[in-house]
Design an enzyme around this catalytic site. Structure first.
Site, PDB file in Angstrom:
ATOM      1  N   GLN A 124      59.753 -21.311 -28.512  1.00  0.00           N
ATOM      2  CA  GLN A 124      61.180 -21.125 -28.789  1.00  0.00           C
ATOM      3  C   GLN A 124      61.966 -22.413 -28.579  1.00  0.00           C
ATOM      4  O   GLN A 124      62.827 -22.777 -29.386  1.00  0.00           O
ATOM      5  CB  GLN A 124      61.716 -20.023 -27.858  1.00  0.00           C
ATOM      6  CG  GLN A 124      63.154 -19.601 -28.130  1.00  0.00           C
ATOM      7  CD  GLN A 124      63.601 -18.455 -27.201  1.00  0.00           C
ATOM      8  OE1 GLN A 124      62.811 -17.943 -26.401  1.00  0.00           O
ATOM      9  NE2 GLN A 124      64.845 -18.044 -27.312  1.00  0.00           N
ATOM     10  N   GLU A 139      65.021 -16.175 -16.451  1.00  0.00           N
ATOM     11  CA  GLU A 139      66.149 -16.100 -15.510  1.00  0.00           C
ATOM     12  C   GLU A 139      65.665 -16.025 -14.062  1.00  0.00           C
ATOM     13  O   GLU A 139      66.204 -16.695 -13.182  1.00  0.00           O
ATOM     14  CB  GLU A 139      66.986 -14.840 -15.780  1.00  0.00           C
ATOM     15  CG  GLU A 139      67.978 -14.942 -16.897  1.00  0.00           C
ATOM     16  CD  GLU A 139      68.767 -13.632 -17.010  1.00  0.00           C
ATOM     17  OE1 GLU A 139      69.542 -13.310 -16.100  1.00  0.00           O
ATOM     18  OE2 GLU A 139      68.581 -12.926 -18.021  1.00  0.00           O
ATOM     19  N   GLU A 152      65.477  -4.778 -23.017  1.00  0.00           N
ATOM     20  CA  GLU A 152      66.649  -4.531 -23.855  1.00  0.00           C
ATOM     21  C   GLU A 152      66.776  -3.033 -24.126  1.00  0.00           C
ATOM     22  O   GLU A 152      65.805  -2.290 -24.047  1.00  0.00           O
ATOM     23  CB  GLU A 152      66.511  -5.253 -25.208  1.00  0.00           C
ATOM     24  CG  GLU A 152      66.207  -6.737 -25.046  1.00  0.00           C
ATOM     25  CD  GLU A 152      66.424  -7.536 -26.317  1.00  0.00           C
ATOM     26  OE1 GLU A 152      66.969  -6.977 -27.296  1.00  0.00           O
ATOM     27  OE2 GLU A 152      66.035  -8.725 -26.329  1.00  0.00           O
ATOM     28  N   ASP A 176      68.293  -8.407 -33.464  1.00  0.00           N
ATOM     29  CA  ASP A 176      68.379  -8.519 -32.014  1.00  0.00           C
ATOM     30  C   ASP A 176      69.677  -9.216 -31.628  1.00  0.00           C
ATOM     31  O   ASP A 176      69.969 -10.312 -32.112  1.00  0.00           O
ATOM     32  CB  ASP A 176      67.176  -9.303 -31.480  1.00  0.00           C
ATOM     33  CG  ASP A 176      67.002  -9.103 -29.985  1.00  0.00           C
ATOM     34  OD1 ASP A 176      67.459  -8.070 -29.462  1.00  0.00           O
ATOM     35  OD2 ASP A 176      66.401  -9.979 -29.343  1.00  0.00           O
ATOM     36  N   THR A 212      56.907  -7.047 -30.783  1.00  0.00           N
ATOM     37  CA  THR A 212      58.023  -6.443 -30.047  1.00  0.00           C
ATOM     38  C   THR A 212      57.594  -5.020 -29.718  1.00  0.00           C
ATOM     39  O   THR A 212      57.082  -4.318 -30.595  1.00  0.00           O
ATOM     40  CB  THR A 212      59.300  -6.407 -30.923  1.00  0.00           C
ATOM     41  OG1 THR A 212      59.591  -7.734 -31.373  1.00  0.00           O
ATOM     42  CG2 THR A 212      60.490  -5.856 -30.147  1.00  0.00           C
ATOM     43  N   HIS A 270      73.185 -12.669 -18.872  1.00  0.00           N
ATOM     44  CA  HIS A 270      71.961 -13.321 -19.359  1.00  0.00           C
ATOM     45  C   HIS A 270      72.322 -14.618 -20.090  1.00  0.00           C
ATOM     46  O   HIS A 270      71.725 -15.674 -19.829  1.00  0.00           O
ATOM     47  CB  HIS A 270      71.216 -12.370 -20.306  1.00  0.00           C
ATOM     48  CG  HIS A 270      70.081 -13.008 -21.057  1.00  0.00           C
ATOM     49  ND1 HIS A 270      68.887 -13.356 -20.465  1.00  0.00           N
ATOM     50  CD2 HIS A 270      69.972 -13.376 -22.374  1.00  0.00           C
ATOM     51  CE1 HIS A 270      68.086 -13.898 -21.378  1.00  0.00           C
ATOM     52  NE2 HIS A 270      68.716 -13.926 -22.541  1.00  0.00           N
ATOM     53  N   LYS A 291      59.322 -15.175 -31.312  1.00  0.00           N
ATOM     54  CA  LYS A 291      59.682 -13.776 -31.081  1.00  0.00           C
ATOM     55  C   LYS A 291      58.914 -12.810 -31.990  1.00  0.00           C
ATOM     56  O   LYS A 291      58.721 -11.650 -31.638  1.00  0.00           O
ATOM     57  CB  LYS A 291      61.179 -13.572 -31.362  1.00  0.00           C
ATOM     58  CG  LYS A 291      62.112 -14.464 -30.553  1.00  0.00           C
ATOM     59  CD  LYS A 291      62.416 -13.848 -29.202  1.00  0.00           C
ATOM     60  CE  LYS A 291      63.612 -14.528 -28.552  1.00  0.00           C
ATOM     61  NZ  LYS A 291      63.949 -13.881 -27.280  1.00  0.00           N
ATOM     62  N   ARG A 342      58.588 -18.903 -24.638  1.00  0.00           N
ATOM     63  CA  ARG A 342      59.702 -19.829 -24.366  1.00  0.00           C
ATOM     64  C   ARG A 342      59.411 -21.255 -24.821  1.00  0.00           C
ATOM     65  O   ARG A 342      60.327 -21.979 -25.228  1.00  0.00           O
ATOM     66  CB  ARG A 342      60.017 -19.835 -22.874  1.00  0.00           C
ATOM     67  CG  ARG A 342      60.399 -18.491 -22.297  1.00  0.00           C
ATOM     68  CD  ARG A 342      61.635 -17.930 -22.938  1.00  0.00           C
ATOM     69  NE  ARG A 342      62.042 -16.676 -22.293  1.00  0.00           N
ATOM     70  CZ  ARG A 342      62.927 -15.837 -22.827  1.00  0.00           C
ATOM     71  NH1 ARG A 342      63.493 -16.097 -23.993  1.00  0.00           N
ATOM     72  NH2 ARG A 342      63.246 -14.724 -22.190  1.00  0.00           N
ATOM     73  N   ASP A 344      61.430  -7.485 -25.902  1.00  0.00           N
ATOM     74  CA  ASP A 344      61.441  -8.608 -26.847  1.00  0.00           C
ATOM     75  C   ASP A 344      60.596  -9.742 -26.253  1.00  0.00           C
ATOM     76  O   ASP A 344      61.116 -10.701 -25.694  1.00  0.00           O
ATOM     77  CB  ASP A 344      62.893  -9.048 -27.080  1.00  0.00           C
ATOM     78  CG  ASP A 344      62.988 -10.228 -28.039  1.00  0.00           C
ATOM     79  OD1 ASP A 344      62.040 -10.431 -28.820  1.00  0.00           O
ATOM     80  OD2 ASP A 344      64.004 -10.942 -27.990  1.00  0.00           O
ATOM     81  N   GLU A 362      61.605  -9.608 -22.293  1.00  0.00           N
ATOM     82  CA  GLU A 362      63.051  -9.385 -22.170  1.00  0.00           C
ATOM     83  C   GLU A 362      63.273  -7.881 -22.230  1.00  0.00           C
ATOM     84  O   GLU A 362      62.856  -7.232 -23.195  1.00  0.00           O
ATOM     85  CB  GLU A 362      63.825 -10.057 -23.316  1.00  0.00           C
ATOM     86  CG  GLU A 362      63.755 -11.574 -23.284  1.00  0.00           C
ATOM     87  CD  GLU A 362      64.604 -12.236 -24.370  1.00  0.00           C
ATOM     88  OE1 GLU A 362      64.955 -11.552 -25.368  1.00  0.00           O
ATOM     89  OE2 GLU A 362      64.909 -13.428 -24.224  1.00  0.00           O
TER      90      GLU A 362
HETATM   91 CA    CA Z   1      66.112 -10.792 -27.136  1.00  0.00          CA
END
Ligand code: CA
Length: 444
Positions: free
Chosen positions: A257, A391, A218, A144, A274, A151, A270, A254, A250, A216
């Site tokens: 993380q 975000e 992607e 990834d 996925t 971002h 993560k 948080r 993804d 996320e």
């Molecule tokens: Ca990612």
């Protein structure tokens, strides 16, 4: 904008299909698209290679048995009989293009190949509503990236307001090695992970269900071909290693993380799951939607020579519109429509897929057919294009208010995240990526 020297009759916007649903103006899978995937007709049947056309799947195994692919080289026909797309992804770009041309002649209206195919439509077409769509390839490795500077800047500012971007950002396509075993296809449930979290800056961590579950959006970049271990892929050859694109979610915890990521990067925050979209839109289908590498702001360093190529600068990016919507359990019960959270353009990424591949292999690392690269959260410069809740809700400081009055800083159980992608350009037929969906379930 469209390089006519690189497009051919399969891209002709006036082409129509004898499969009526493919001709709807907003159809994701018109005859100009022809994305590949794998599917099962019945639960116990082995996976097959298929091509999406309108609301149908062309069963490539049945079509090959009926002789529709007889003009292809036997090695290419063999790949169509595989359990995954890996065999096709191992072939060269010319072979992939040859399959596309045959499929186009079978499914476009008019001509002998189309007439022959239409006569056996019941045998070679499966309504998508009767097919289980699968992860399209056996993914040996998944990496990834972090290719949106927008971002990276916004998220960095939440944690390091004085220096949001790491010092290497404009030099290196940053990435981490993800987990291939937990990649699932669109529609598979997403179980809320538990993990170790420390809420304050001191004290012991606690273990429990994540309270910071996020998505996320992607681009999924599917790798074709293979380079030998120890043999870097030069940037000029890297574009040919991009077999096709899809959508990728993804999912990220948080809070887990935040506690685990230093010093070696994301791990359990993560790897719990996925999600990928089932259809791989080939590089050939995307030809009319190429875009120049996003201009670097004044003062940014030029890419180092091993990441710089005139063709990649001119046409290495892909103008894919990426949209995220949410449908909560409460909204679903009230009969409300999904609410759009963001819309972005993937051509604003700081690095192209070819730059990612050139960098990934620059140390001699071998990429194999069916390997998967994530672009990183594909946020754009504008507020409407923020590609994750971290975000949008600014780490919890600005909750999103949804139709019906609910608020979200992170995902709740029952929330469904729906990702869509499409390409539109004057002079070309609109093509779409389909959906990448997942609903959050309680962990336990
Ligand atoms: Ca990612």
């Amino acid at each position: 904008m469209i390089d006519r020297a690189r497009t051919d009759a399969t891209h002709d916007p006036s082409l129509r299909s004898w499969v009526d649903s493919a001709n709807a103006p907003q159809a994701d899978f018109p005859v100009q698209n022809l994305p590949f995937g794998t599917f099962r007709r019945e639960y116990e049947e082995r996976p097959r290679v298929g091509i999406a056309i309108g609301d149908q799947v062309l069963d490539c195994v049945e079509a090959a048995r009926a002789g529709c692919f007889d003009t292809l080289d036997p090695s290419v026909r063999d790949a169509l009989h595989g359990w995954s797309l890996n065999g096709l992804m191992a072939l060269g770009r010319e072979d992939a293009r040859a399959v596309r041309h045959v499929a186009s002649s079978m499914l476009a209206a008019g001509g002998a190949a189309a007439e022959a195919a239409r006569e056996i439509a019941d045998r070679i077409l499966v309504p998508v509503s009767q097919a289980s769509l699968l992860v399209p390839a056996e993914i040996g490795d998944y990496t990834d990236f972090y290719a949106s500077i927008h971002h990276a800047t916004r998220v960095g500012a939440l944690f390091r307001p004085d220096s949001p971007l790491p010092p290497n950002y404009k030099w290196i396509p940053i990435g981490y090695h993800g987990r291939a075993s937990s990649i699932v296809a669109s529609g598979a449930p997403v179980r809320r992970p538990s993990g170790q979290v420390r809420t304050g800056s001191e004290g012991s961590p606690v273990v429990g269900p994540s309270a910071g579950l996020d998505y996320e959006i992607e681009l999924a970049i599917w790798v074709g071909g293979e380079n030998a271990l120890g043999a870097p892929v030069p940037i000029a050859a890297a574009a040919d290693r991009v077999w096709g694109l899809g959508l990728l979610n993804d999912w990220s915890a948080r809070d887990i993380q935040g506690w685990e990521y230093q010093p070696l990067g994301p791990f359990l925050s993560k790897s719990f799951v996925t999600t990928v979209s089932p259809w791989v839109v080939t590089t050939d289908a995307l030809e009319p939607f190429r875009a120049p590498l996003a201009a670097r702001p004044e003062g940014d360093p030029a890419p180092l020579p091993y990441l710089d190529d005139a063709s990649d600068r001119a046409r290495g990016a892909f103008a894919v519109t990426l949209e995220v919507s949410i449908l909560t359990a409460t909204m679903r019960a009230a009969g409300l429509a999904p609410h759009r959270l963001s819309v972005a353009d993937a051509s604003t990424l700081y690095w192209t897929p070819a730059q990612m591949i050139a960098h990934h292999t620059s140390n001699g690392c071998n990429l194999r057919p069916g390997d998967l690269l994530g672009s990183g959260t594909a946020s754009g410069p504008g507020d409407e294009s923020r590609g994750c809740l971290l975000e949008i809700a600014r780490r919890g400081a600005a909750p999103v208010v949804l139709p019906g009055g609910e608020a979200r800083t992170f995902l709740q159980d029952g929330d469904e995240v729906i990702m869509r992608g499409w390409c539109e350009r004057d002079g070309a037929r609109r093509i779409g990526f389909g959906e990448c969906r997942g609903t959050v379930r309680a962990g336990g």
